[in-house]
Write a protein that holds these residues in place. Structure first.
Motif, PDB file in Angstrom:
ATOM      1  N   ASP A  39     -11.136  38.196  65.663  1.00  0.00           N
ATOM      2  CA  ASP A  39     -12.124  36.354  65.344  1.00  0.00           C
ATOM      3  C   ASP A  39     -13.917  36.147  65.989  1.00  0.00           C
ATOM      4  O   ASP A  39     -15.301  36.289  65.465  1.00  0.00           O
ATOM      5  N   ILE A  40     -14.555  37.260  66.975  1.00  0.00           N
ATOM      6  CA  ILE A  40     -15.281  37.739  67.392  1.00  0.00           C
ATOM      7  C   ILE A  40     -16.302  38.411  66.980  1.00  0.00           C
ATOM      8  O   ILE A  40     -17.288  37.194  66.039  1.00  0.00           O
ATOM      9  N   VAL A  41     -16.022  39.335  66.132  1.00  0.00           N
ATOM     10  CA  VAL A  41     -16.960  39.552  65.284  1.00  0.00           C
ATOM     11  C   VAL A  41     -17.025  38.817  63.876  1.00  0.00           C
ATOM     12  O   VAL A  41     -18.378  38.759  63.736  1.00  0.00           O
ATOM     13  N   GLY A  42     -16.188  38.308  63.582  1.00  0.00           N
ATOM     14  CA  GLY A  42     -16.079  37.366  62.363  1.00  0.00           C
ATOM     15  C   GLY A  42     -16.998  36.069  62.828  1.00  0.00           C
ATOM     16  O   GLY A  42     -17.954  36.122  61.540  1.00  0.00           O
ATOM     17  N   VAL A 100     -14.092  46.789  71.641  1.00  0.00           N
ATOM     18  CA  VAL A 100     -14.016  45.579  70.979  1.00  0.00           C
ATOM     19  C   VAL A 100     -15.368  45.967  70.578  1.00  0.00           C
ATOM     20  O   VAL A 100     -16.028  45.782  69.173  1.00  0.00           O
ATOM     21  N   ALA A 101     -17.156  46.950  71.006  1.00  0.00           N
ATOM     22  CA  ALA A 101     -17.978  47.247  70.825  1.00  0.00           C
ATOM     23  C   ALA A 101     -17.697  47.969  69.247  1.00  0.00           C
ATOM     24  O   ALA A 101     -17.998  48.217  68.683  1.00  0.00           O
ATOM     25  N   ALA A 102     -16.709  48.710  69.992  1.00  0.00           N
ATOM     26  CA  ALA A 102     -16.490  50.185  69.213  1.00  0.00           C
ATOM     27  C   ALA A 102     -15.834  49.313  67.770  1.00  0.00           C
ATOM     28  O   ALA A 102     -16.515  49.826  66.290  1.00  0.00           O
ATOM     29  N   ASP A 127     -23.246  42.911  72.290  1.00  0.00           N
ATOM     30  CA  ASP A 127     -23.133  43.279  73.507  1.00  0.00           C
ATOM     31  C   ASP A 127     -22.413  43.218  74.951  1.00  0.00           C
ATOM     32  O   ASP A 127     -21.465  42.552  74.458  1.00  0.00           O
ATOM     33  N   GLU A 128     -22.731  44.003  75.481  1.00  0.00           N
ATOM     34  CA  GLU A 128     -21.246  44.252  76.815  1.00  0.00           C
ATOM     35  C   GLU A 128     -21.448  42.103  77.477  1.00  0.00           C
ATOM     36  O   GLU A 128     -19.640  42.482  77.105  1.00  0.00           O
ATOM     37  N   GLN A 129     -22.430  41.650  77.553  1.00  0.00           N
ATOM     38  CA  GLN A 129     -22.138  39.997  78.167  1.00  0.00           C
ATOM     39  C   GLN A 129     -21.409  38.783  76.608  1.00  0.00           C
ATOM     40  O   GLN A 129     -20.524  38.496  77.620  1.00  0.00           O
ATOM     41  N   THR A 130     -21.901  39.461  76.026  1.00  0.00           N
ATOM     42  CA  THR A 130     -21.612  38.279  74.634  1.00  0.00           C
ATOM     43  C   THR A 130     -19.782  39.119  74.792  1.00  0.00           C
ATOM     44  O   THR A 130     -18.838  37.809  74.856  1.00  0.00           O
TER      45      THR A 130
END
Ligand code: FES
Ligand code: FES
Length: 165
Positions: free
Chosen positions: A112-115, A147-149, A122-125
């Motif tokens: 959902d975050i990616v959407g 999650v970043a990958a 970034d890490e903070q987000t």
């Protein structure tokens, strides 16, 4: 009892349930989709996150009857014909889990975050966005990496789960 109908992981389902039935109960007990977990009774942990019409929602605080006609996706609906969703693959690759109890909710929240925020996170987000998901094994470092990958892989053109809903 009341009748509720919705689509779950692409399949139409219908059942007679008590109006007070929570969506997480409906998924786990009526449909036997036990990948969606219950980790608290205060709506804090995020182990129960699923998607309703493509948006992450805590299924422990959602009445099943309120999902009449909706398209629900659970962790069981992500893999396609034996191929893991890129976010699932990223969690595996980057060891983003220990006991795994929080993992289904983490993955559903991450997609959902990616959407909403795109593939360059970034890490903070990531840490801010995962505020509603608790890992009691405290493995956040690898979860953030996963999650970043996974976000990058999704943005690189592998099928976006949101696009299918
Ligand atoms: Fe839903 Fe904890 S079980 S937030
Ligand atoms: Fe154990 Fe997160 S991996 S609760």
């Amino acid at each position: 009892m009341t009748t509720v109908s919705m689509t779950v992981n692409g399949k139409p389902v219908s059942a007679d349930i008590e109006p007070r039935t929570l969506l997480v109960q409906f998924l786990r007990e009526n449909l036997r989709l036990t990948g969606t977990h219950v980790g608290c009774d205060t709506s804090q942990c995020g182990a129960c996150v699923i998607h309703i019409d493509g948006r992450a929602v805590k299924s422990c605080t959602t009445l099943a009857v309120s999902c009449e006609g909706a398209a629900i996706t659970t962790i069981e609906g992500l893999a396609q014909g034996g191929t893991l969703h890129p976010m699932q693959e990223a969690f595996r690759e980057h060891h983003g889990l220990q006991c795994g109890f929080c993992t289904p909710g983490m993955i559903m929240a991450a997609i959902d975050i990616v959407g909403r925020r795109g593939g360059e996170l970034d890490e903070q987000t990531i840490r801010e966005e995962l505020e509603g998901n608790i890992c009691r094994c405290t493995g956040y470092h690898n979860i953030v990496k996963a999650v970043a990958a996974g976000a990058e892989a999704m943005a690189a053109g592998r099928p976006l789960e949101h696009a299918a809903e």
